[in-house]
Design a protein around this motif. Structure first.
Motif, PDB file in Angstrom:
ATOM      1  N   SER A  41       0.856  -1.198   0.000  1.00  0.00           N
ATOM      2  CA  SER A  41       0.000   0.000   0.000  1.00  0.00           C
ATOM      3  C   SER A  41       0.888   1.243   0.000  1.00  0.00           C
ATOM      4  O   SER A  41       2.110   1.140   0.193  1.00  0.00           O
ATOM      5  CB  SER A  41      -0.882   0.037   1.258  1.00  0.00           C
ATOM      6  N   GLY A  42       0.272   2.402  -0.155  1.00  0.00           N
ATOM      7  CA  GLY A  42       1.017   3.660  -0.059  1.00  0.00           C
ATOM      8  C   GLY A  42       1.512   3.904   1.359  1.00  0.00           C
ATOM      9  O   GLY A  42       2.606   4.441   1.568  1.00  0.00           O
ATOM     10  N   THR A  43       0.703   3.504   2.325  1.00  0.00           N
ATOM     11  CA  THR A  43       1.098   3.657   3.727  1.00  0.00           C
ATOM     12  C   THR A  43       2.360   2.838   3.997  1.00  0.00           C
ATOM     13  O   THR A  43       3.316   3.323   4.628  1.00  0.00           O
ATOM     14  CB  THR A  43      -0.051   3.191   4.656  1.00  0.00           C
ATOM     15  N   THR A  67      -2.777  16.878   4.870  1.00  0.00           N
ATOM     16  CA  THR A  67      -2.507  15.686   4.068  1.00  0.00           C
ATOM     17  C   THR A  67      -3.451  14.603   4.527  1.00  0.00           C
ATOM     18  O   THR A  67      -4.171  14.770   5.526  1.00  0.00           O
ATOM     19  CB  THR A  67      -1.045  15.215   4.231  1.00  0.00           C
ATOM     20  N   PHE A  68      -3.437  13.478   3.806  1.00  0.00           N
ATOM     21  CA  PHE A  68      -4.177  12.314   4.285  1.00  0.00           C
ATOM     22  C   PHE A  68      -3.458  11.774   5.519  1.00  0.00           C
ATOM     23  O   PHE A  68      -2.230  11.790   5.591  1.00  0.00           O
ATOM     24  CB  PHE A  68      -4.281  11.256   3.177  1.00  0.00           C
ATOM     25  N   ALA A  70      -2.493   9.055   6.613  1.00  0.00           N
ATOM     26  CA  ALA A  70      -1.475   7.995   6.491  1.00  0.00           C
ATOM     27  C   ALA A  70      -0.043   8.526   6.457  1.00  0.00           C
ATOM     28  O   ALA A  70       0.878   7.847   6.929  1.00  0.00           O
ATOM     29  CB  ALA A  70      -1.744   7.163   5.243  1.00  0.00           C
ATOM     30  N   THR A  71       0.161   9.720   5.892  1.00  0.00           N
ATOM     31  CA  THR A  71       1.516  10.282   5.830  1.00  0.00           C
ATOM     32  C   THR A  71       2.107  10.345   7.237  1.00  0.00           C
ATOM     33  O   THR A  71       3.261   9.986   7.469  1.00  0.00           O
ATOM     34  CB  THR A  71       1.489  11.720   5.245  1.00  0.00           C
ATOM     35  N   VAL A 113       4.380  16.555   0.630  1.00  0.00           N
ATOM     36  CA  VAL A 113       3.270  15.824   0.000  1.00  0.00           C
ATOM     37  C   VAL A 113       2.848  16.593  -1.256  1.00  0.00           C
ATOM     38  O   VAL A 113       2.592  17.793  -1.179  1.00  0.00           O
ATOM     39  CB  VAL A 113       2.074  15.718   0.979  1.00  0.00           C
ATOM     40  N   ASP A 139       5.944  12.133  -0.696  1.00  0.00           N
ATOM     41  CA  ASP A 139       4.662  11.428  -0.687  1.00  0.00           C
ATOM     42  C   ASP A 139       3.951  11.802  -1.982  1.00  0.00           C
ATOM     43  O   ASP A 139       3.336  12.867  -2.102  1.00  0.00           O
ATOM     44  CB  ASP A 139       3.821  11.785   0.541  1.00  0.00           C
ATOM     45  N   SER A 141       1.603   9.960  -3.437  1.00  0.00           N
ATOM     46  CA  SER A 141       0.410   9.100  -3.517  1.00  0.00           C
ATOM     47  C   SER A 141      -0.734   9.720  -4.303  1.00  0.00           C
ATOM     48  O   SER A 141      -1.626   9.015  -4.764  1.00  0.00           O
ATOM     49  CB  SER A 141      -0.098   8.794  -2.107  1.00  0.00           C
ATOM     50  N   GLN A 142      -0.731  11.045  -4.434  1.00  0.00           N
ATOM     51  CA  GLN A 142      -1.800  11.722  -5.183  1.00  0.00           C
ATOM     52  C   GLN A 142      -1.259  12.318  -6.474  1.00  0.00           C
ATOM     53  O   GLN A 142      -1.903  13.193  -7.063  1.00  0.00           O
ATOM     54  CB  GLN A 142      -2.415  12.841  -4.325  1.00  0.00           C
ATOM     55  N   SER A 163       0.804   5.382  -3.829  1.00  0.00           N
ATOM     56  CA  SER A 163      -0.307   4.502  -3.479  1.00  0.00           C
ATOM     57  C   SER A 163      -1.042   4.136  -4.762  1.00  0.00           C
ATOM     58  O   SER A 163      -1.180   4.981  -5.660  1.00  0.00           O
ATOM     59  CB  SER A 163      -1.273   5.243  -2.551  1.00  0.00           C
ATOM     60  N   LYS A 168      -6.957   6.466  -6.824  1.00  0.00           N
ATOM     61  CA  LYS A 168      -5.816   7.333  -7.199  1.00  0.00           C
ATOM     62  C   LYS A 168      -5.708   7.444  -8.723  1.00  0.00           C
ATOM     63  O   LYS A 168      -6.324   6.661  -9.443  1.00  0.00           O
ATOM     64  CB  LYS A 168      -4.510   6.760  -6.622  1.00  0.00           C
ATOM     65  N   GLY A 176      -2.419  -1.506  -3.109  1.00  0.00           N
ATOM     66  CA  GLY A 176      -1.071  -1.606  -3.675  1.00  0.00           C
ATOM     67  C   GLY A 176      -0.316  -0.312  -3.481  1.00  0.00           C
ATOM     68  O   GLY A 176      -0.906   0.741  -3.206  1.00  0.00           O
TER      69      GLY A 176
HETATM   70  C1  LIG Z   1      -3.727   7.570  -0.407  1.00  0.00           C
HETATM   71  C2  LIG Z   1      -2.655   8.248   0.329  1.00  0.00           C
HETATM   72  C3  LIG Z   1      -1.751   7.566   1.173  1.00  0.00           C
HETATM   73  C4  LIG Z   1      -1.936   6.148   1.576  1.00  0.00           C
HETATM   74  O1  LIG Z   1      -2.038   5.226   0.567  1.00  0.00           O
HETATM   75  P1  LIG Z   1      -2.761   3.808   0.826  1.00  0.00           P
HETATM   76  O2  LIG Z   1      -2.415   3.055  -0.422  1.00  0.00           O
HETATM   77  O3  LIG Z   1      -4.202   4.058   0.970  1.00  0.00           O
HETATM   78  O4  LIG Z   1      -2.132   3.198   2.026  1.00  0.00           O
HETATM   79  C5  LIG Z   1      -0.703   8.279   1.737  1.00  0.00           C
HETATM   80  N1  LIG Z   1      -0.550   9.591   1.513  1.00  0.00           N
HETATM   81  C6  LIG Z   1      -1.404  10.293   0.745  1.00  0.00           C
HETATM   82  C7  LIG Z   1      -1.164  11.753   0.543  1.00  0.00           C
HETATM   83  C8  LIG Z   1      -2.494   9.651   0.143  1.00  0.00           C
HETATM   84  O5  LIG Z   1      -3.352  10.364  -0.600  1.00  0.00           O
END
Ligand SMILES: *Cc1c(COP(=O)(O)O)cnc(C)c1O
Length: 354
Positions: A41-43, A67-68, A70-71, A113, A139, A141-142, A163, A168, A176
């Protein structure tokens, strides 16, 4: 898509295996890095990157509160302490002018991010980090396909974290993620960590975790990667229509694309003062909307122990109160874009007249 899924089923390569290797090669090529490592995952991409860089208890890691979750969560999972720097009021990404004063002798890494698909202003961040000998972890992920001064994000820091959550810009059909890097020793560590610290079967040189990308996700991602640039350009077309139609409307702030940026519009967030009013109008028109993110991370209950309070990061807090995400996905039809524009415009023009 069903055809490649069947191929994976027939091959039996469900966890890692050649579909994952093929996708890693394609994705590193796309990002312009020597390596890409597929993870769960992104996390996990963020967490394993920090583990590979030796981040742990007693360290501090700087990121942004807008941010989301998870960061920041990934920082906590290493045992390090998250430290926040506010975002810039135009790009909504880490404000480099505020970075240096947040650095202490304990700072081990900085995580800008690329929020909503807009790149953070990387050059000043990299310059400051370089001066202090601190790692920069992107980061991204976006921001699949986002560019900074012509270069793809994910290739700018020591590692880039992606992520592939289904929503996404490049999304799997489940979970993933991936780490991109030019550093082969970091890549080797992450490959080891994602698979129980194994160097070869039954030989564990360190403690790791199970964070393997699976074959079906990799095969689907390789297929969808071929359409990523086209999909991003469709997102950009929708964004351009919003700009053209809404730029002269009072009472709202549109996102920007800085001079250094190629935006991938993962999210199109406008700022409006009376958000509830616009949300109501969108609901009436059956138009999807969301808020990314209504509570900045420093004010989340989970982080009360860090001791931050309202007023500490005014730009992030103002954004949290005003952001409203309107539809920007590639499949959006022309008349749907027109309906969003009409709804937002009518709502704000009427409000101004009253
Ligand atoms: C989606 C996201 C994550 C986490 O990704 P996952 O695959 O859902 O674990 C981390 N950081 C940001 C900025 C995100 O948008």
């Amino acid at each position: 898509m069903r055809r490649v899924i069947e191929e994976v089923i027939d091959s039996g390569e469900f966890c890692l295996g050649h579909f994952v290797e093929d996708f890693e090669r394609d994705f590193s090529g796309y990002c312009g890095t020597r390596e890409a490592i597929g993870v769960g995952s992104g996390t996990d991409a963020l967490w394993l990157s920090m583990m590979a860089l030796g981040v742990g208890p007693g360290d501090e890691v700087i990121t942004v509160p807008m941010t989301f979750f998870a960061t920041v969560e990934a920082i906590s999972m290493t045992g390090a302490k998250p430290v926040f720097v506010d975002v810039d009021e135009l790009t909504y990404t880490m404000n480099p002018d505020l970075l240096e004063r947040a650095i202490t002798s304990k700072t081990k890494a900085i995580i800008p991010v690329h929020l909503f698909g807009h790149p953070a202003d990387m050059d000043p961040i990299l310059e400051i980090a370089g001066r202090f000998g601190i790692h920069v972890i992107e980061d991204a992920s976006q921001a699949h396909g986002t560019r900074y001064k012509g270069r793809k994000v994910g290739s700018l820091g020591v590692v880039g974290c992606f992520s592939f959550y289904p929503a996404k810009n490049l999304g799997a059909i489940g979970e993933g993620g991936a780490v991109t890097t030019d550093n082969s020793s970091i890549a080797e560590k992450i490959r080891r960590f994602r698979n129980h610290g194994q160097t070869s079967k039954n030989k564990h040189s360190s403690v790791g975790w199970n964070s393997r990308l699976d074959g079906i996700q990799a095969a689907v991602l390789a297929l969808k990667l071929k359409r990523l640039d086209l999909n991003n350009s469709l997102r950009r077309n929708v964004a351009k229509r919003y700009f053209d139609a809404l730029k002269s409307v009072g009472g709202l702030r549109l996102p920007i694309e800085a001079e250094f940026a190629f935006h991938s519009y993962h999210i199109f967030a406008i700022q409006v003062e009376d958000r509830a009013h616009v949300m109501n109008a969108l609901d009436t028109g059956e138009i999807g909307h969301s808020v990314h993110y209504p509570i900045p991370v420093h004010l989340q209950t989970a982080y009360l122990s860090l001791g931050y309070r309202a007023g500490d990061f005014p730009v992030s807090e103002q954004c949290a109160g005003r952001f409203l995400s309107i539809p920007v996905y590639p499949e959006l039809r022309s008349e749907e874009v027109a309906a969003v524009i009409d709804t937002v415009r009518n709502c704000l023009v009427t409000a101004a007249a009253n």
